[in-house]
Design an enzyme around this catalytic site. Sequence first.
Site, PDB file in Angstrom:
ATOM      1  N   CYS A  22     -53.977  38.691  37.830  1.00  0.00           N
ATOM      2  CA  CYS A  22     -52.675  38.714  37.167  1.00  0.00           C
ATOM      3  C   CYS A  22     -51.494  38.873  38.126  1.00  0.00           C
ATOM      4  O   CYS A  22     -50.373  38.499  37.790  1.00  0.00           O
ATOM      5  CB  CYS A  22     -52.668  39.841  36.139  1.00  0.00           C
ATOM      6  SG  CYS A  22     -54.157  39.872  35.123  1.00  0.00           S
ATOM      7  N   HIS A  76     -45.858  38.776  34.283  1.00  0.00           N
ATOM      8  CA  HIS A  76     -47.173  38.275  33.868  1.00  0.00           C
ATOM      9  C   HIS A  76     -47.289  38.410  32.357  1.00  0.00           C
ATOM     10  O   HIS A  76     -47.024  39.479  31.783  1.00  0.00           O
ATOM     11  CB  HIS A  76     -48.268  39.100  34.555  1.00  0.00           C
ATOM     12  CG  HIS A  76     -49.605  38.965  33.929  1.00  0.00           C
ATOM     13  ND1 HIS A  76     -50.238  37.751  33.757  1.00  0.00           N
ATOM     14  CD2 HIS A  76     -50.442  39.910  33.400  1.00  0.00           C
ATOM     15  CE1 HIS A  76     -51.399  37.948  33.151  1.00  0.00           C
ATOM     16  NE2 HIS A  76     -51.547  39.238  32.932  1.00  0.00           N
ATOM     17  N   ASN A 130     -53.214  34.526  27.502  1.00  0.00           N
ATOM     18  CA  ASN A 130     -53.118  35.087  28.852  1.00  0.00           C
ATOM     19  C   ASN A 130     -53.954  34.206  29.790  1.00  0.00           C
ATOM     20  O   ASN A 130     -55.171  34.265  29.782  1.00  0.00           O
ATOM     21  CB  ASN A 130     -53.630  36.524  28.835  1.00  0.00           C
ATOM     22  CG  ASN A 130     -53.575  37.199  30.193  1.00  0.00           C
ATOM     23  OD1 ASN A 130     -53.520  36.563  31.230  1.00  0.00           O
ATOM     24  ND2 ASN A 130     -53.617  38.529  30.190  1.00  0.00           N
TER      25      ASN A 130
END
Length: 332
Positions: A112, A259, A289
Amino acid sequence: MGAKIDDIEYYLPKKIVNSSTLTEIFPDFDTEKIEDKIGVKERHIADDEETSLDLAYQASLRILNRTEKEAIDFIVFCTQTPDYILPTSACILQDRLGLSKSTGALDFNLGCSGYVYGLAICKGLLEAKIASKILFVTADTYSKYLHEEDKGNRSIFGDGASATIISYNETDNFGNFELGTDGSGFDKLIIKNGGSRNKIDASAEVKTYGDANKYTDNCIYMNGPEIFNFTINNIPKLIEDTLKKNNLQKENIDYFVFHQANKFMLNYLRKKSGIPSEKFHINLEKTGNTVSSTIPIALHEAIENGKIKKGDTILLAGFGVGLSWGATIIKL
């Protein structure tokens, strides 16, 4: 002297898993609650034979249609789901794209925070005059490592790839970087089996965690509450430290791109950091995600819809698996 971003592109697999699909698999799946809290309605999922390298290749083809291919002299590839333990995926990508054999190529393993770390690596290569124009690629296929009955993670993660062209520039469009690590939390988001320490276990025990989510040690395990605590305890300070390191105030930032972990976490961070909603990007609705690709996808979207304009000052922040975090300031 320094670096600048010339162009950004991304690619998502064609297969889509939406909320109704998950409801068929998990009858107790609360579509309205999940979509409202997590902010995800669709996730693009790689086919069985489609890999991170394949996604990276497609993203690269898109951006190279607008770039002089012969000018690329380095590939930097961020992935946690490589096609092979060895060799390096970036080397294979060089060949598939038909880039010069004088092209440097390397992979690095981060999730991430990977895009921010990758920008730091690229800036270093350019400032050291090791490279002049870099193809920086991110790609992950977390879906291949999710247990089929892991309702929590299957509702969050999607697959995808991005490609960014970063070139040497007399005026530096990258600010100073603030990077950090807390490896004591390595087991909060982990695949325990499959590396040198623990082999794949064909008869691995099925375990349950959280809200009846299932996994084995061959699959991704994420301790959601601990990841959330790590984030809220570290990222507001990361933003403050990054601004201070660049001699800026929040008011000097035109847009913030974090993120894209999940909607609830992002809203919490925005409020705790005192960032106006109109300057803050949240859009996981159709991608989920995508790990190392969330920031470049968000940048691409924000540019296309006019939220980011040429010359804007943008703060980027990535955080998660590792545990790892990083932030910087860029101008496009």
